[in-house]
Design a protein around this motif. Sequence first.
Motif, PDB file in Angstrom:
ATOM      1  N   GLY A   9       3.341   0.461   0.926  1.00  0.00           N
ATOM      2  CA  GLY A   9       4.141  -0.725   1.224  1.00  0.00           C
ATOM      3  C   GLY A   9       4.493  -1.509  -0.016  1.00  0.00           C
ATOM      4  N   TYR A  10       3.566  -1.603  -0.970  1.00  0.00           N
ATOM      5  CA  TYR A  10       3.854  -2.314  -2.216  1.00  0.00           C
ATOM      6  C   TYR A  10       4.985  -1.630  -2.990  1.00  0.00           C
ATOM      7  N   LEU A  11       4.921  -0.316  -3.058  1.00  0.00           N
ATOM      8  CA  LEU A  11       5.904   0.432  -3.842  1.00  0.00           C
ATOM      9  C   LEU A  11       7.294   0.395  -3.222  1.00  0.00           C
ATOM     10  N   ALA A  12       7.379   0.031  -1.940  1.00  0.00           N
ATOM     11  CA  ALA A  12       8.682  -0.055  -1.286  1.00  0.00           C
ATOM     12  C   ALA A  12       9.561  -1.130  -1.910  1.00  0.00           C
ATOM     13  N   TYR A  13       8.961  -2.096  -2.588  1.00  0.00           N
ATOM     14  CA  TYR A  13       9.719  -3.197  -3.174  1.00  0.00           C
ATOM     15  C   TYR A  13       9.955  -3.002  -4.670  1.00  0.00           C
ATOM     16  N   THR A  14       9.713  -1.806  -5.162  1.00  0.00           N
ATOM     17  CA  THR A  14       9.991  -1.506  -6.559  1.00  0.00           C
ATOM     18  C   THR A  14      11.159  -0.526  -6.645  1.00  0.00           C
ATOM     19  N   PRO A  15      11.993  -0.651  -7.673  1.00  0.00           N
ATOM     20  CA  PRO A  15      13.162   0.238  -7.794  1.00  0.00           C
ATOM     21  C   PRO A  15      12.758   1.639  -8.257  1.00  0.00           C
ATOM     22  N   LEU A  16      12.538   2.519  -7.318  1.00  0.00           N
ATOM     23  CA  LEU A  16      12.112   3.877  -7.635  1.00  0.00           C
ATOM     24  C   LEU A  16      13.146   4.874  -7.132  1.00  0.00           C
ATOM     25  N   ASP A  17      13.455   5.839  -7.956  1.00  0.00           N
ATOM     26  CA  ASP A  17      14.351   6.887  -7.477  1.00  0.00           C
ATOM     27  C   ASP A  17      13.532   7.936  -6.722  1.00  0.00           C
ATOM     28  N   GLU A  18      14.221   8.869  -6.106  1.00  0.00           N
ATOM     29  CA  GLU A  18      13.549   9.856  -5.255  1.00  0.00           C
ATOM     30  C   GLU A  18      12.573  10.715  -6.046  1.00  0.00           C
ATOM     31  N   ARG A  19      12.938  11.046  -7.262  1.00  0.00           N
ATOM     32  CA  ARG A  19      12.053  11.877  -8.090  1.00  0.00           C
ATOM     33  C   ARG A  19      10.754  11.159  -8.405  1.00  0.00           C
ATOM     34  N   MET A  20      10.833   9.887  -8.785  1.00  0.00           N
ATOM     35  CA  MET A  20       9.637   9.127  -9.117  1.00  0.00           C
ATOM     36  C   MET A  20       8.757   8.910  -7.885  1.00  0.00           C
ATOM     37  N   VAL A  21       9.388   8.693  -6.748  1.00  0.00           N
ATOM     38  CA  VAL A  21       8.627   8.548  -5.506  1.00  0.00           C
ATOM     39  C   VAL A  21       7.815   9.801  -5.234  1.00  0.00           C
ATOM     40  N   GLN A  22       8.437  10.954  -5.406  1.00  0.00           N
ATOM     41  CA  GLN A  22       7.742  12.223  -5.157  1.00  0.00           C
ATOM     42  C   GLN A  22       6.589  12.420  -6.131  1.00  0.00           C
ATOM     43  N   LEU A  23       6.788  12.075  -7.399  1.00  0.00           N
ATOM     44  CA  LEU A  23       5.737  12.216  -8.399  1.00  0.00           C
ATOM     45  C   LEU A  23       4.550  11.309  -8.093  1.00  0.00           C
ATOM     46  N   LEU A  24       4.836  10.068  -7.725  1.00  0.00           N
ATOM     47  CA  LEU A  24       3.759   9.142  -7.389  1.00  0.00           C
ATOM     48  C   LEU A  24       2.973   9.626  -6.175  1.00  0.00           C
ATOM     49  N   GLN A  25       3.696  10.051  -5.178  1.00  0.00           N
ATOM     50  CA  GLN A  25       3.046  10.526  -3.964  1.00  0.00           C
ATOM     51  C   GLN A  25       2.126  11.714  -4.259  1.00  0.00           C
ATOM     52  N   ASN A  26       2.607  12.641  -5.054  1.00  0.00           N
ATOM     53  CA  ASN A  26       1.805  13.825  -5.391  1.00  0.00           C
ATOM     54  C   ASN A  26       0.550  13.447  -6.169  1.00  0.00           C
ATOM     55  N   ASN A  27       0.703  12.530  -7.131  1.00  0.00           N
ATOM     56  CA  ASN A  27      -0.435  12.163  -7.971  1.00  0.00           C
ATOM     57  C   ASN A  27      -1.469  11.333  -7.216  1.00  0.00           C
ATOM     58  N   VAL A  28      -1.016  10.433  -6.368  1.00  0.00           N
ATOM     59  CA  VAL A  28      -1.966   9.626  -5.600  1.00  0.00           C
ATOM     60  C   VAL A  28      -2.734  10.497  -4.612  1.00  0.00           C
ATOM     61  N   ASN A  29      -2.026  11.392  -3.940  1.00  0.00           N
ATOM     62  CA  ASN A  29      -2.707  12.290  -3.002  1.00  0.00           C
ATOM     63  C   ASN A  29      -3.689  13.208  -3.736  1.00  0.00           C
ATOM     64  N   ASP A  30      -3.321  13.619  -4.937  1.00  0.00           N
ATOM     65  CA  ASP A  30      -4.230  14.449  -5.725  1.00  0.00           C
ATOM     66  C   ASP A  30      -5.456  13.651  -6.159  1.00  0.00           C
ATOM     67  N   LEU A  31      -5.269  12.394  -6.480  1.00  0.00           N
ATOM     68  CA  LEU A  31      -6.398  11.532  -6.839  1.00  0.00           C
ATOM     69  C   LEU A  31      -7.363  11.366  -5.660  1.00  0.00           C
ATOM     70  N   LEU A  32      -6.811  11.222  -4.478  1.00  0.00           N
ATOM     71  CA  LEU A  32      -7.662  11.099  -3.284  1.00  0.00           C
ATOM     72  C   LEU A  32      -8.472  12.377  -3.056  1.00  0.00           C
ATOM     73  N   ARG A  33      -7.861  13.509  -3.292  1.00  0.00           N
ATOM     74  CA  ARG A  33      -8.607  14.775  -3.178  1.00  0.00           C
ATOM     75  C   ARG A  33      -9.717  14.847  -4.231  1.00  0.00           C
ATOM     76  N   HIS A  34      -9.448  14.300  -5.392  1.00  0.00           N
ATOM     77  CA  HIS A  34     -10.473  14.253  -6.442  1.00  0.00           C
ATOM     78  C   HIS A  34     -11.663  13.399  -5.995  1.00  0.00           C
ATOM     79  N   ILE A  35     -11.394  12.292  -5.343  1.00  0.00           N
ATOM     80  CA  ILE A  35     -12.484  11.433  -4.870  1.00  0.00           C
ATOM     81  C   ILE A  35     -13.299  12.150  -3.799  1.00  0.00           C
TER      82      ILE A  35
END
Length: 249
Positions: free
Chosen positions: A197-223
């Motif tokens: 929800g926080y990131l919805a208010y930041t100017p992100l293009d589709e590529r950056m959104v995909q990169l963030l999503q992949n990295n955050v989900n990977d971080l959760l798997r690391h935890i």
Amino acid sequence: MSAKIGRETPDKKDIDSEGSRASTPLEKTETPLLKGQRSQKRAAAPTPAKSVKATPVPPKKNKVDTYVETEEEYLAKVEIKIRIPDELKSWLVDDWDLVTRQRKLTNLPAKLTVEKILDDYVKSKVNGKGTSNAKDSIVQECVAGIKDYFNTTLGTQLLYKFERLQYSDVIKENPDKKPTDIYGVYHLLRLFTKLGGYLAYTPLDERMVQLLQNNVNDLLRHIVKNHNTIFNDDDYGIAPPEYQRKVIC
């Protein structure tokens, strides 16, 4: 002779008077000319007309698209959907119960802080050759952004009411430290439940959104993978009676 006698011969006085009368027409003719000139001036003067207010013509308006996108539509397009693994959801449920119902607090500073958890994740992802590549830079950039979000939102968005006094005290006791240097994994997981929800208010293009999503989900798997070292049984402690009285008051 009779004709001459019958015609009256004017004497000198009459001639003089005629001469004087003959000279007067020049004076008399000036008066009509002057009057004529004045009359012409009067005629030339325009008669003041009544002022008429012109009705203003409104400017033509271009057609504007009046459609306003709803907040739900906006969020649906740009929100990063972060899926919390089931293993971590159970920790979040226990966290809520311990703080709100059992009146416990996380022990601060945490044994394993947010700063340490994220730095360990970066070390596990970047290559160990001492050289950096584009993938490593993206991981580091995403982790730096997570740290910024955590430090910015913790005090206003990530605390339960029972924890706010503890937060105020610990920040006063550690003015040179950031929240990432004090708090641990439980508050980091709370951030991930709201980060999309926080990131919805930041100017992100589709590529950056995909990169963030992949990295955050990977971080959760690391935890999840390292949960035995990240989570500890003594992460919480019972709040002292004095603290509880202050919160209630």
